[in-house]
Scaffold this motif. Structure first.
Motif: not given
Length: 317
Positions: A208, A213-216, A236, A274, A313-317
């Motif tokens: 994991e 996490d592309w929101s970081l 991703t 990001t 990807g997504s915010f939290n996969e």
């Protein structure tokens, strides 16, 4: 002559073993992990340290687990003066620690008490540290908790990855051990107890932790990518399939797009949004079921229809 047993497994350990031999110590045995299946064909492959030991004509011992094993009794019978470990991969039982008169020492790839554990190189980069280093320490029953004998700092540059930093630390470890052993053998070293209240841990990377996490913030993702390259590699998703991201570069871009959105397609690869203004230019990748490739080649081939505005990807996969 000082009789040494060396214990190590991966490539990191090989220069350390070679240095001990060059310095004229008698390496009476090498202890390493058993041969393991490697690759898609699951070919049984010896660890790098075993390969080097065979070249050097040194006896090889490969216990699955040391505690209570026949191999442990074999080591005891050899009566070493000193045991040196470097990325061996197992904790040493107390009855082994008590064998050599000069003790058991470890060449560890961090500035202890920071980053105890099996993946200090990965975590040093992922955490964005400006430096790390080598610690040579006496081994204890607890993980990487023994008294420190010597340390050497190593700079982490902004373009270092696990591969480049691994090589620098391996060479530094070999050199520092060479400088440290004479005073250890003469029993003139000073033992420096670790401040256990400052201890941090670098556990082996979990699956994991490889997922982006592309929101970081962009810098954090950049550190993750290079902190997992060339192994085990960050990944991703792209159109519901896994895509590994091997190399990327930071790009400052003003935008209001969601994280993971393709902001642009440059000649070198896609630029991905990001969680802040530091976007990432993907330079090298590996699509699902294919070989690794330059992102520019991907955009000319299988990814030719990747569109600006598409999201990976997504915010939290």
């Amino acid at each position: 002559m000082t009789k040494v047993i060396f214990m190590g497994t991966p490539l990191f350990s090989v220069p350390v073993l070679q240095q001990i031999i060059r310095d004229g110590y008698e390496v009476i045995a090498v202890v390493t992990q058993p041969d393991r299946p490697v690759g898609r064909k699951r070919t049984l492959t010896p660890p790098p340290v075993k390969v080097e030991a065979v070249v050097q004509g040194i006896r090889v011992i490969q216990p699955e687990k040391l505690k209570g094993s026949e191999e442990l009794e074999e080591i005891k019978e050899l009566k070493p003066d000193l045991i040196v470990t470097a990325a061996f991969g197992q904790l040493l039982p107390k009855d082994l620690l008590d064998i050599p008169k000069l003790g058991c020492i470890n060449v560890h790839a961090s500035l202890l008490p920071e980053l105890r554990g099996g993946a200090p190189i990965h975590h040093a980069i992922i955490q964005g540290k400006p430096e790390t280093g080598i610690s040579i320490m006496y081994m204890a029953e607890k993980l990487d908790a023994g008294d420190v004998i010597s340390q050497q700092k190593v700079e982490i540059t902004d373009v270092d990855n696990v591969g480049t930093l691994h090589d620098k630390l391996s060479e530094t470890g070999a050199k520092l051990l060479s400088e440290t052993l004479p005073s250890l053998i003469n029993q003139t070293v000073k033992r420096i107890p670790q401040d256990h209240s400052r201890a941090t841990f670098a556990w082996n990377i979990k699956r994991e932790e490889e997922l982006i996490d592309w929101s970081l913030p962009g810098k954090a993702i950049y550190n993750q990518i290079r902190g997992l390259y060339p192994w085990p590699v960050a990944y991703t998703t792209y159109r519901d399939k896994t895509m590994k991201i091997l190399k990327a570069e930071k790009v400052e871009v003003k935008h209001k797009k969601e994280p993971g959105v393709i902001l642009d397609k440059s000649d070198r690869g896609p630029i991905v949004a990001t969680g802040d203004s530091t976007a990432l230019l993907i330079v090298e990748l590996q699509p699902f079921g294919k070989k690794k490739m330059l992102a520019s080649d991907f955009l000319r081939g299988a990814g030719a229809d990747l569109a600006v505005g598409e999201r990976i990807g997504s915010f939290n996969e």
